[in-house]
Write a protein that holds these residues in place. Sequence first.
Motif, short mmCIF file in Angstrom:
data_model
loop_
_atom_site.label_atom_id
_atom_site.label_comp_id
_atom_site.label_asym_id
_atom_site.label_seq_id
_atom_site.Cartn_x
_atom_site.Cartn_y
_atom_site.Cartn_z
N GLY A 274 1.14 -1.21 0.04
CA GLY A 274 -0.06 0.52 0.18
C GLY A 274 0.63 1.35 0.00
O GLY A 274 0.41 2.55 0.58
N GLN A 275 1.57 1.39 -0.66
CA GLN A 275 3.02 3.16 -0.85
C GLN A 275 2.66 3.70 -1.79
O GLN A 275 1.22 3.29 -2.75
CB GLN A 275 4.03 2.38 -1.41
N VAL A 276 2.71 4.79 -1.82
CA VAL A 276 2.15 5.52 -2.72
C VAL A 276 3.41 6.42 -3.07
O VAL A 276 4.04 6.86 -2.06
CB VAL A 276 0.57 5.86 -1.86
N VAL A 277 3.71 7.37 -4.37
CA VAL A 277 4.61 8.02 -4.09
C VAL A 277 3.62 9.55 -4.43
O VAL A 277 3.42 9.31 -5.31
CB VAL A 277 5.36 7.98 -5.50
N TYR A 278 4.27 10.60 -4.00
CA TYR A 278 3.02 11.59 -3.60
C TYR A 278 4.25 13.30 -3.65
O TYR A 278 4.29 13.14 -2.28
CB TYR A 278 2.03 11.67 -2.70
N ASN A 279 4.57 13.90 -4.89
CA ASN A 279 4.90 15.22 -4.51
C ASN A 279 6.52 15.18 -4.44
O ASN A 279 7.40 15.55 -2.81
CB ASN A 279 3.69 16.14 -3.27
N GLY A 280 7.21 14.24 -4.77
CA GLY A 280 8.58 14.40 -5.09
C GLY A 280 8.52 12.80 -3.45
O GLY A 280 10.16 12.87 -3.17
N SER A 281 8.13 12.88 -3.11
CA SER A 281 8.30 11.45 -1.71
C SER A 281 7.45 10.10 -1.42
O SER A 281 6.03 10.56 -1.99
CB SER A 281 7.55 12.27 -0.28
N ILE A 282 8.78 9.19 -1.03
CA ILE A 282 7.34 8.23 -1.04
C ILE A 282 6.69 7.56 0.57
O ILE A 282 7.53 8.11 1.45
CB ILE A 282 7.86 6.82 -1.00
N TYR A 283 5.23 7.38 0.97
CA TYR A 283 4.73 7.23 2.33
C TYR A 283 4.72 5.48 2.45
O TYR A 283 3.97 4.98 1.23
CB TYR A 283 3.64 7.83 2.28
N PHE A 284 5.40 5.12 3.13
CA PHE A 284 4.99 3.84 3.48
C PHE A 284 4.35 3.55 4.73
O PHE A 284 4.81 4.10 5.94
CB PHE A 284 5.96 3.45 2.88
N ASN A 285 4.63 2.33 5.41
CA ASN A 285 4.16 1.31 6.43
C ASN A 285 5.61 0.40 6.67
O ASN A 285 5.48 -0.36 5.97
CB ASN A 285 2.72 0.47 6.42
N LYS A 286 5.42 1.07 7.84
CA LYS A 286 7.47 0.79 8.24
C LYS A 286 6.51 -0.94 8.78
O LYS A 286 5.68 -1.26 9.26
CB LYS A 286 7.82 1.55 9.46
N PHE A 287 7.45 -2.07 8.56
CA PHE A 287 7.20 -3.68 9.37
C PHE A 287 6.85 -3.26 10.20
O PHE A 287 6.99 -3.68 10.67
CB PHE A 287 8.24 -4.08 8.13
N GLN A 288 5.67 -4.71 10.52
CA GLN A 288 5.64 -4.95 11.31
C GLN A 288 4.88 -3.56 12.76
O GLN A 288 5.58 -3.64 13.89
CB GLN A 288 6.37 -5.80 12.65
N SER A 289 4.25 -3.05 12.27
CA SER A 289 4.34 -1.82 13.22
C SER A 289 3.02 -0.90 12.37
O SER A 289 2.38 -0.70 11.26
CB SER A 289 5.32 -0.35 13.05
N ASN A 290 2.26 -0.01 12.93
CA ASN A 290 1.36 0.61 12.75
C ASN A 290 1.90 2.24 11.74
O ASN A 290 1.21 3.27 12.25
CB ASN A 290 0.07 0.83 13.31
N MET A 291 3.25 2.16 11.84
CA MET A 291 3.87 3.77 11.68
C MET A 291 4.20 3.98 10.42
O MET A 291 3.91 3.52 9.48
CB MET A 291 5.25 3.62 12.20
N ILE A 292 3.63 5.05 9.91
CA ILE A 292 3.33 5.88 8.63
C ILE A 292 5.03 6.96 8.50
O ILE A 292 4.64 7.38 9.16
CB ILE A 292 2.65 6.67 8.42
N ILE A 293 4.93 6.14 7.05
CA ILE A 293 6.76 7.17 6.81
C ILE A 293 6.51 7.56 5.61
O ILE A 293 6.15 7.15 4.67
CB ILE A 293 8.44 5.90 7.41
N LYS A 294 7.25 9.03 5.53
CA LYS A 294 7.32 9.90 4.36
C LYS A 294 8.82 10.04 4.58
O LYS A 294 9.71 10.53 6.11
CB LYS A 294 6.59 11.84 4.88
N PHE A 295 8.90 9.90 3.40
CA PHE A 295 10.63 9.69 2.92
C PHE A 295 11.20 10.15 1.40
O PHE A 295 9.96 10.13 0.82
CB PHE A 295 11.26 8.06 2.66
N ASP A 296 11.68 11.30 1.44
CA ASP A 296 11.88 12.55 0.91
C ASP A 296 13.24 11.69 0.44
O ASP A 296 14.37 11.55 0.37
CB ASP A 296 12.25 13.96 1.56
#
Length: 457
Positions: A274-296
């Motif tokens: 369920g990852q998505v690239v949006y406005n130059g960053s990738i948003y993804f769910n960190k494995f084995q957690s409910n943490m959302i990460i935005k990576f530039d």
Amino acid sequence: MQRVNKLLSLIVLVLMGTELTQVLPANPEESWQVYSSAQDSEGRCVCTVVAPQQTMCSRDARTKQLRQLLEKVQNMTQSIQVLDQRTQRDLQYVVKMEDQLRGLETKFRQVEENHKQNIAKQYKAIKAKMAELRPLIPVLEEYKADARLVQQFKEEVQNLTASLGLLQQEMGAYDYDDLHSRVVSLEERLRACMQKLACGKLTGISDANTIKVSGSRFGSWMTDPLAPEGDTRVWYMDGYHNNRFVREYKSMVDFMTSDNFTSHRLPHPWSGTGQVVYNGSIYFNKFQSNMIIKFDFKTSTISRSQRLDNAGYSNTYHYAWGGHSDIDLMVDEGGLWAVYATNQNAGNIVISKLHPLTLHIIQSWTTNHPRRSAGESFMICGTLYVTNGYSGGTKVYYAYHTNSSTYEYIDIVLQNKYSHISMLDYNPRDRALYAWNNGHQVLYNVTLFHVIRSEQL
């Protein structure tokens, strides 16, 4: 500009009664110059004058403003071309539907006039069908009016372009403020029109278009809906866990025809597809957690991380196919969304609108649809569409509308060409669904039904 006019007047006075030949200088910044002189057969003096190009007045503030207006009009022209193509394509479908509806209405009237000679059961069936379809006729009339509205936009832009072109040639012949006001007004109306035209209710999905065969059974691929014009990079992520490497292809053509790519290493492995690239960053769910990460991607750093409170993870509330797909991030015309489930909502789907910078929840909606019963889901224009499965015969059968907090059951066929869909996401720029189907990267075009009301513009 005044200096140029004075110089021109001086040349005219000095060479009055002579024949002038105008050529353009090699250097566009040069001023007026006498290039050569001679006598013709009748004894007249023939002078060749080097005239400055129109860019000679480039330092003039009003000329710069005119250039900016021309650029705006050119941008609007491109937007209107896209708008016109969409409208004409959908209008062809509408016209065919209208003919069918009116034909049915005519047949119904014939049956109604002679109903005594027809079987009562057939009469009732036709009457019920007509009652169901008749409300669509005024809607189709409005849709044809929308096509006329787009044509009106095209004509206005053409008129503005012509006026601006004349104004460049004859400085001061038109009122700049009036033209600027017309451009701003048209730009605002066009933006509102495109926003309304871009959104609508999903009514159809095309057959699958296979772009590439690559990777394992599970994965995700996408393009950035907010990428600058000309940026058609493709992002590719194989697998659903224990992987940190994202492939970047320079273009869709490169993705289709080669294996040349740049690899980006994420600081953490992702979970699900369920990852998505949006406005130059990738948003993804960190494995084995409910943490959302935005990576530039530009800085190769985490610009934001945020826990999605109460969201299930690690195959607690996954899609029907499993694969740690508990949290699905997606984008539509309205922005960034997260689709997941919680214990508080009995494992049913929760939809949350996220702020793309802070990742904070702006608003949430709870649905009555079990997360584990969903094959996949995607957002279009604020509506979540859910499939009934991931293998075999597949269709979109459930829709939740966040604008009204209501749901409905629908029946839209989704061609499952390779029998195992593990990723399905909508791209609002392409107006298409991206899918990963059993190691095949697939695209689907979508048909949206929408009505623009001209009085709202």
